[in-house]
Design a protein around this motif. Structure first.
Motif, PDB file in Angstrom:
ATOM      1  N   ASP A   1       0.831  -1.207   0.000  1.00 33.97           N
ATOM      2  CA  ASP A   1       0.000   0.000   0.000  1.00 33.97           C
ATOM      3  C   ASP A   1       0.865   1.256   0.000  1.00 33.97           C
ATOM      4  OD1 ASP A   1      -2.328  -1.426  -0.050  1.00 33.97           O
ATOM      5  OD2 ASP A   1      -2.657  -1.368   2.108  1.00 33.97           O
ATOM      6  N   SER A   2       1.959   1.218   0.744  1.00 42.00           N
ATOM      7  CA  SER A   2       2.848   2.390   0.792  1.00 42.00           C
ATOM      8  C   SER A   2       3.502   2.626  -0.558  1.00 42.00           C
ATOM      9  CB  SER A   2       3.929   2.201   1.870  1.00 42.00           C
ATOM     10  OG  SER A   2       3.345   2.098   3.157  1.00 42.00           O
TER      11      SER A   2
ATOM     12  N   ARG B   1     -15.893   0.832   7.813  1.00 35.19           N
ATOM     13  CA  ARG B   1     -15.501   0.117   9.028  1.00 35.19           C
ATOM     14  C   ARG B   1     -16.637  -0.784   9.510  1.00 35.19           C
ATOM     15  NH1 ARG B   1     -12.827   5.106  10.192  1.00 35.19           N
ATOM     16  NH2 ARG B   1     -14.568   5.834  11.471  1.00 35.19           N
ATOM     17  N   GLN B   2     -17.883  -0.338   9.321  1.00 32.94           N
ATOM     18  CA  GLN B   2     -19.018  -1.194   9.668  1.00 32.94           C
ATOM     19  C   GLN B   2     -19.018  -2.463   8.812  1.00 32.94           C
ATOM     20  OE1 GLN B   2     -22.621   1.089   9.197  1.00 32.94           O
ATOM     21  NE2 GLN B   2     -21.836   2.812  10.413  1.00 32.94           N
ATOM     22  N   VAL B   3     -18.695  -2.292   7.535  1.00 29.22           N
ATOM     23  CA  VAL B   3     -18.647  -3.453   6.638  1.00 29.22           C
ATOM     24  C   VAL B   3     -17.599  -4.452   7.113  1.00 29.22           C
ATOM     25  CG1 VAL B   3     -18.208  -4.218   4.265  1.00 29.22           C
ATOM     26  CG2 VAL B   3     -19.462  -2.094   4.674  1.00 29.22           C
ATOM     27  N   TYR B   4     -16.435  -3.951   7.532  1.00 35.74           N
ATOM     28  CA  TYR B   4     -15.372  -4.838   8.007  1.00 35.74           C
ATOM     29  C   TYR B   4     -15.764  -5.551   9.295  1.00 35.74           C
ATOM     30  CZ  TYR B   4     -12.161  -2.777   4.557  1.00 35.74           C
ATOM     31  OH  TYR B   4     -11.550  -2.383   3.394  1.00 35.74           O
ATOM     32  N   ASN B   5     -16.607  -4.916  10.099  1.00 32.43           N
ATOM     33  CA  ASN B   5     -17.094  -5.598  11.300  1.00 32.43           C
ATOM     34  C   ASN B   5     -17.952  -6.801  10.939  1.00 32.43           C
ATOM     35  OD1 ASN B   5     -15.849  -3.822  13.091  1.00 32.43           O
ATOM     36  ND2 ASN B   5     -17.621  -2.456  13.196  1.00 32.43           N
ATOM     37  N   VAL B   6     -18.701  -6.668   9.844  1.00 32.39           N
ATOM     38  CA  VAL B   6     -19.557  -7.767   9.388  1.00 32.39           C
ATOM     39  C   VAL B   6     -18.728  -8.837   8.673  1.00 32.39           C
ATOM     40  CG1 VAL B   6     -21.510  -8.362   7.887  1.00 32.39           C
ATOM     41  CG2 VAL B   6     -21.537  -6.232   9.190  1.00 32.39           C
ATOM     42  N   TYR B   7     -17.712  -8.396   7.922  1.00 33.62           N
ATOM     43  CA  TYR B   7     -16.862  -9.307   7.158  1.00 33.62           C
ATOM     44  C   TYR B   7     -15.407  -9.104   7.597  1.00 33.62           C
ATOM     45  CZ  TYR B   7     -21.084  -9.140   4.279  1.00 33.62           C
ATOM     46  OH  TYR B   7     -22.379  -9.178   3.836  1.00 33.62           O
ATOM     47  N   PRO B   8     -15.039  -9.605   8.790  1.00 33.72           N
ATOM     48  CA  PRO B   8     -13.695  -9.318   9.322  1.00 33.72           C
ATOM     49  C   PRO B   8     -12.563  -9.884   8.475  1.00 33.72           C
ATOM     50  CG  PRO B   8     -14.826 -10.984  10.647  1.00 33.72           C
ATOM     51  CD  PRO B   8     -15.845 -10.420   9.710  1.00 33.72           C
ATOM     52  N   TYR B   9     -12.855 -10.905   7.675  1.00 28.93           N
ATOM     53  CA  TYR B   9     -11.810 -11.499   6.832  1.00 28.93           C
ATOM     54  C   TYR B   9     -11.456 -10.606   5.646  1.00 28.93           C
ATOM     55  CZ  TYR B   9     -16.333 -12.991   5.028  1.00 28.93           C
ATOM     56  OH  TYR B   9     -17.647 -13.022   4.622  1.00 28.93           O
TER      57      TYR B   9
ATOM     58  N   GLU C   1     -10.980  -7.116   6.283  1.00 29.40           N
ATOM     59  CA  GLU C   1     -10.450  -5.874   6.853  1.00 29.40           C
ATOM     60  C   GLU C   1      -9.044  -5.607   6.326  1.00 29.40           C
ATOM     61  OE1 GLU C   1     -10.011  -3.537  11.103  1.00 29.40           O
ATOM     62  OE2 GLU C   1     -10.721  -5.606  11.073  1.00 29.40           O
ATOM     63  N   GLY C   2      -8.830  -4.375   5.892  1.00 30.23           N
ATOM     64  CA  GLY C   2      -7.530  -3.996   5.349  1.00 30.23           C
ATOM     65  C   GLY C   2      -7.351  -4.335   3.882  1.00 30.23           C
ATOM     66  N   TYR C   3      -8.361  -4.968   3.287  1.00 30.88           N
ATOM     67  CA  TYR C   3      -8.281  -5.329   1.870  1.00 30.88           C
ATOM     68  C   TYR C   3      -9.040  -4.307   1.041  1.00 30.88           C
ATOM     69  CZ  TYR C   3      -9.489  -7.779  -2.466  1.00 30.88           C
ATOM     70  OH  TYR C   3      -9.679  -8.118  -3.787  1.00 30.88           O
TER      71      TYR C   3
END
Length: 482
Positions: free
Chosen positions: A147-148, A369-377, A379-381
Motif C-alpha cells: 500500500d505504501s 468500518r461497519q462493513v469490516y465488522n460484518v466481514y472481518p476477513y 479488513e484492510g483489503y
C-alpha cells in the motif's frame, strides 16, 4: 393577436438561445481523422476527434481531442436514432466496440457510435504513466509494504502527468457528460439510444439526467448508478455473490467432504490468516536470481474477486477456495506475479480521477468500518484499486452533488445483470427501475459482471431497440425477465 404571441415566443426563444450560447464559452469542433481501430471493411465508417476544453470551469483555452467512430448502417431505410456506446471501468477504451458492432445485427437498423472518453487509451492526452506499476513491481521484488509503494507510484504518476500540463481536475463524469452532449449536438443527433455497462451505465444515466429530451432509450449492462456509494457497497456485494455461490455449491455438489460447509470454512480460514505473511519462490522473466516474494490474504482475495468477475470461470471458485484452505497457493500466486511483472495494469490516471471525484469524495469511511465488522476477513483489503489514501494524494474536486442524486424518468430502459455479479449487484437495476418505471430487467442467473454480448446483443437488445415499451422475451435458459 396571434401574430403578437408569435413574436413574443420568437423573442423568448432567441433570448434562451443567446443565454445558452453565453453559458457555453466555447464551440466544440470535429476534426476528421483516420480511424484508430479498423472496422469490418464492408462497413463504412466516419471517424474524427471531438475537440473540447479540458476543463470547462477554466477559460484558459486549453483543449483535448476525443476520438469517435461512427459505423454506418448499410440499411438505406435505417432508423434515425443511432446507438451511442462508451466503455466502463472507469478508464476503459471504447473504440474497439465499433469492430464488434459491425458484426452484430444491431447495425442493420441503426448507425453505431463508439466514443472514447477523455483520458482513456486513444484520447489525447491519455492519462497513463508506468510509475504505479513500477512501484508495485518494486514492492514485490524487495518485499516492501504494497500500500505504501502504491502511494509512492501515485505521487510519481501525478507529478508526471501534471508536468505535461494535464489538469487532473478536468477528468470526471460531469466533464464526460458534457463531452457526450457536445458530440451529439455537433453531429446533429436529436434522438439517441445510449448503451453502457458498469461505470458507463451510470454515466449514461447522468447523460439522461443532463439532457433527457435527446435520449430515446437506454441499454445498461451491470450498471453502477452514480447515486450508489460503491466504496461502501462493494465488499458486501462480493460477499453476497459468494453466498449465492456457496448455497448452490452446497445444493449441487456430491462431494460433501470437499465442499460441505464451505462458506463457514472460507470465513474461518480467511479470518485466521489476516495477520500472516506467506512466501513463494519466484523467478522473474529475464532474470536469473530467484526471489522469495511475500504475499498476504489480500492477493488471495484478489484472485477470488477476479475469478468471480469472469462468468466463464465462476464454477472454478469453490475448488480454488478449497485449495487455498489447504495452503495450495503457489499456482494462483504465480499467475498473480506473472501479471504484475508483465506490466500488469493498475488504475490509470483517468480511473483515479473519476473514482476520486465521483465516489471517494462522497465516501464515508465509518461505513466501510461497519462493513469490516460484518466481514472481518476482508479488513484492510482494498477490493477497489482506488481508495481514500490514493485520493488524498491525487487531490481532485468532487463532481456536482446533483449528479450523485437519483432522479425520476419515464424513458424506456433495458437493465441487465448477472445474479453472481460481485461488483454491481442486481439490487442496482432494481433501484434504477424504482426511478424509471418504464424500464425492464433481465437477470442472468448464471451470469456475473457484464452479461450482454454475442447472441443476446443480436436478439434481446435489438428487440428492445425496435419496441422499447414492449416486453423483451428471453431467448435462452437462465435469463429471467421481470
Amino acid at each position: 393577436m396571434k401574430k403578437g404571441w408569435l413574436m413574443i415566443l420568437l423573442s423568448m426563444f432567441t433570448c434562451l438561445t443567446n443565454i445558452r450560447a453565453q453559458q457555453k464559452h466555447y464551440k466544440p469542433v470535429i476534426e476528421p481523422c483516420k480511424c484508430p481501430v479498423e472496422v469490418d471493411s464492408t462497413i463504412k465508417t466516419r471517424c474524427g476527434y471531438l475537440i473540447v476544453p479540458e476543463n470547462r470551469k477554466k477559460r484558459n483555452g486549453k483543449t483535448i481531442k476525443l476520438p469517435f467512430i461512427v459505423a454506418l448502417s448499410p440499411n438505406p431505410h435505417k432508423r434515425k436514432d443511432p446507438i451511442l456506446y462508451t466503455a466502463g471501468g472507469p478508464g476503459g477504451s471504447s473504440l474497439r466496440w465499433a469492430r464488434g458492432a459491425a458484426r452484430h445485427a444491431i447495425i442493420k437498423d441503426r448507425d453505431c457510435i463508439a466514443f472514447e472518453q477523455r483520458g482513456t487509451y486513444f484520447a489525447q492526452p491519455r492519462l497513463w504513466t508506468d510509475d504505479i506499476v513500477q512501484a508495485i513491481q518494486e514492492s514485490y521484488r524487495k518485499n516492501l509494504d504494497k500500500d505504501s509503494m502504491i502511494l509512492v507510484g501515485v505521487q510519481r504518476s501525478k507529478k508526471a502527468l501534471e508536468a505535461k500540463g494535464i489538469d487532473l481536475s478536468g477528468y470526471n463524469t460531469d466533464e464526460t457528460v458534457a463531452d457526450i452532449d457536445d458530440l451529439l449536438i455537433t453531429l446533429n443527433i436529436d434522438s439517441v439510444n445510449l448503451l453502457g455497462g458498469s461505470y458507463s451505465g451510470g454515466l449514461m444515466l447522468a447523460v439522461l439526467q443532463h439532457d433527457p429530451a435527446r435520449v430515446r432509450s437506454l441499454v445498461l449492462d451491470s450498471p453502477l448508478p452514480a447515486f450508489v456509494p460503491i466504496d461502501e457497497d462493494e465488499p458486501a456485494n462480493f460477499n453476497e455473490a459468494l453466498t449465492i455461490m456457496f448455497r448452490r455449491c452446497e445444493k449441487d455438489s456430491v462431494d460433501k467432504t470437499l465442499y460441505g460447509n464451505l462458506r463457514q470454512r472460507f470465513r474461518d480460514y480467511f479470518t485466521a490468516i489476516g495477520n500472516k505473511t506467506f512466501y513463494i519462490p519466484y523467478l522473474e522473466k529475464g532474470t536469473t536470481d530467484t526471489l522469495q516474494v511475500a504475499y498476504t490474504r489480500n492477493e488471495l482475495l484478489n484472485v477470488l474477486v477476479n475469478t468471480m468477475s469472469d462468468y466463464s470461470r465462476i464454477k472454478e471458485v469453490p475448488y480454488i477456495i478449497t485449495e487455498m484452505i489447504k495452503g495450495h497457493h503457489a499456482v494462483y500466486m504465480k499467475d498473480v506475479l506473472d501479471g504484475i511483472f508483465n506490466n500488469g495494469g493498475f488504475a490509470s490516471g483517468m480511473r483515479i480521477s473519476v473514482y476520486c471525484a465521483d465516489q471517494t469524495a462522497y465516501h464515508d469511511e465509518s461505513i466501510l468500518r461497519q462493513v469490516y465488522n460484518v466481514y472481518p476477513y476482508m479488513e484492510g483489503y482494498h477490493i477497489n484499486d482506488v481508495h481514500r489514501q490514493i485520493c488524498d494524494c491525487w487531490k481532485v474536486p468532487p463532481i456536482n452533488p446533483k449528479t450523485k442524486q437519483p432522479f425520476y424518468s419515464n424513458k424506456p430502459a433495458l437493465l441487465a445483470d448477472g445474479e453472481m455479479d460481485p461488483a454491481c449487484r442486481p439490487l442496482y437495476i432494481d433501484r434504477i427501475h424504482h426511478y424509471m418505471p418504464n424500464s425492464q430487467r433481465l437477470l442472468f442467473t448464471n451470469g456475473s459482471h457484464m452479461v450482454l454480448g454475442g447472441r443476446e446483443m443480436d436478439t434481446m437488445v435489438r428487440a428492445f431497440l425496435d419496441n422499447p415499451f414492449q416486453p423483451v422475451i428471453p431467448q435462452q435458459e437462465g435469463v429471467i425477465a421481470y
